[in-house]
Design a protein around this motif. Structure first.
Motif: not given
Length: 392
Positions: A138-148
């Protein structure tokens, strides 16, 4: 056959790219669902991902094409991003390890090195030998969501700038047409402002006329305005054609360089008309009268080319916005790195276990280094210092 990749109504490169992207994400989602490893809660996420992908298909399948513009492109991009985010959350634990590198790369592109979420993800990968585990999902998911989200904002700024350019082109074109039509409707209002009165006839110059106009010697003629506007627009188009060599290609589906080129045409026409009006009004010191129609035409061309002073500032703004949509760190026109640089990958962070493999050509460059034992680096996996792979 699926319509994601092959469809007879897919007109436009962005539609083809969107369809191919949707097909790949859909195939990966279907594979995970067929594995039978999803819980009832995760199945809800999978259903929502399928709905998002269907929304992306509808955006790419918009018909007729002119009704599917910027809103459809934004919808397709946003829905694909959210579907990818759900796919990351549904990826089985045994397959999620290498997903961290992809998320980290996109985070670096769009978030920058100082983002706290990106720093936490780097720390997590460093502590786990560059592998993403379930705890960091979920940390990676947060980074991916912010980058998108940042990527969507960057593309949105380009779209808004393109819309402003198109609106400016339409407004200036309308003003130019109105000025030309006013020259025919009421020639004394503008047409005579483009004519000049040379010195009175003298014995040395008995053929001097009362007026010098772009078209003949008739000030009350709308053709004067039309000729001046045409010369200014043609000169601006020629100047814009010479600037094509500075245009950089972009994968953003908004034709900002083309919008900048066509904007020059009405600006050049207006510059020629207004420039000659300033000369007629003796606004420019030392320049009060023109002696021939050729001089008037030459000044119209000069003012048409002079609009480059303004449009170059717009070019810089457009290029800056396109560069802010960070896709690749290497310019499109730069040569690829030498082969020796690709053998040894530099570490993204201190302690990253990158380097030449034993027995490779890169390792043979300095054979004496292979005999020295590498000192353990903080953050290395305990098994990596002993030359063993984790989990063996």
């Amino acid at each position: 056959m699926s319509d994601d990749v092959v469809a007879y109504r897919k007109m436009g490169s962005w539609r083809q790219r969107t369809s191919a992207h949707v097909a790949v994400v859909q195939a990966e989602l279907d594979r995970i669902e067929m594995m039978g490893c999803l819980s009832e809660c995760d199945k809800k996420l999978a259903d929502k991902a399928n709905q998002l992908l269907q929304g992306a298909r509808e955006a790419a399948d918009g018909w007729p094409p002119f009704r599917s513009g910027a809103s459809a492109r934004d919808r397709a991009l946003a829905t694909i991003h959210e579907a990818e985010l759900i796919l990351l959350k549904l990826t089985p634990a045994q397959e999620i390890g290498w997903a961290g590198s992809s998320v980290l790369a996109k985070g670096i592109q769009h978030l920058g090195q100082e983002d706290p979420r990106l720093k936490l993800l780097e720390e997590h990968l460093r502590e786990n030998n560059n592998m993403l585990d379930v705890d960091g999902r979920y940390l990676a998911a947060g980074v991916l969501h912010a980058a998108n989200h940042v990527e969507e904002i960057e593309i949105g700024r380009v779209r808004n700038f393109r819309d402003i350019l198109l609106l400016a082109f339409l407004a200036l074109s309308v003003f130019t047409v109105l000025l030309v039509l006013s020259g025919y409707d009421n020639p004394e209002a503008l047409a005579d402002k483009l004519c000049f009165q040379p010195p009175d006839p003298t014995p040395q110059n008995p053929d001097a006329t009362k007026y010098v106009c772009p078209v003949g010697g008739k000030p009350a003629d709308g053709d004067n305005v039309l000729l001046v506007a045409s010369l200014g627009a043609a000169a601006a188009a020629l100047a814009g054609a010479t600037s094509i060599r500075h245009i950089r290609g972009s994968a953003v589906p908004y034709m900002v360089p083309m919008s900048l080129l066509i904007l020059r045409i009405p600006i050049g026409a207006l510059s020629a008309i207004l420039g000659l009006v300033l000369i007629h009004g003796e606004f420019i010191p030392g320049l009060s009268a023109l002696d021939s129609g050729a001089q008037i035409a030459a000044w119209a061309v000069a003012f048409g080319i002079g609009q480059e002073t303004l449009t170059r500032l717009l070019d810089k703004k457009g290029n800056l916005l396109l560069e802010n949509v960070r896709g690749s760190s290497r310019d499109a026109d730069s040569p690829p790195p030498p082969s020796t640089d690709r053998l040894i990958k530099p570490a993204l962070w201190p302690g990253a276990p990158y380097g030449p493999r034993p027995g490779s050509e890169a390792a043979a460059v300095e054979p004496e280094d292979t005999e020295r034992e590498r000192a353990p680096v903080a953050g290395d996996h305990p098994a990596s210092a002993a030359g063993e792979r984790p989990g063996t």
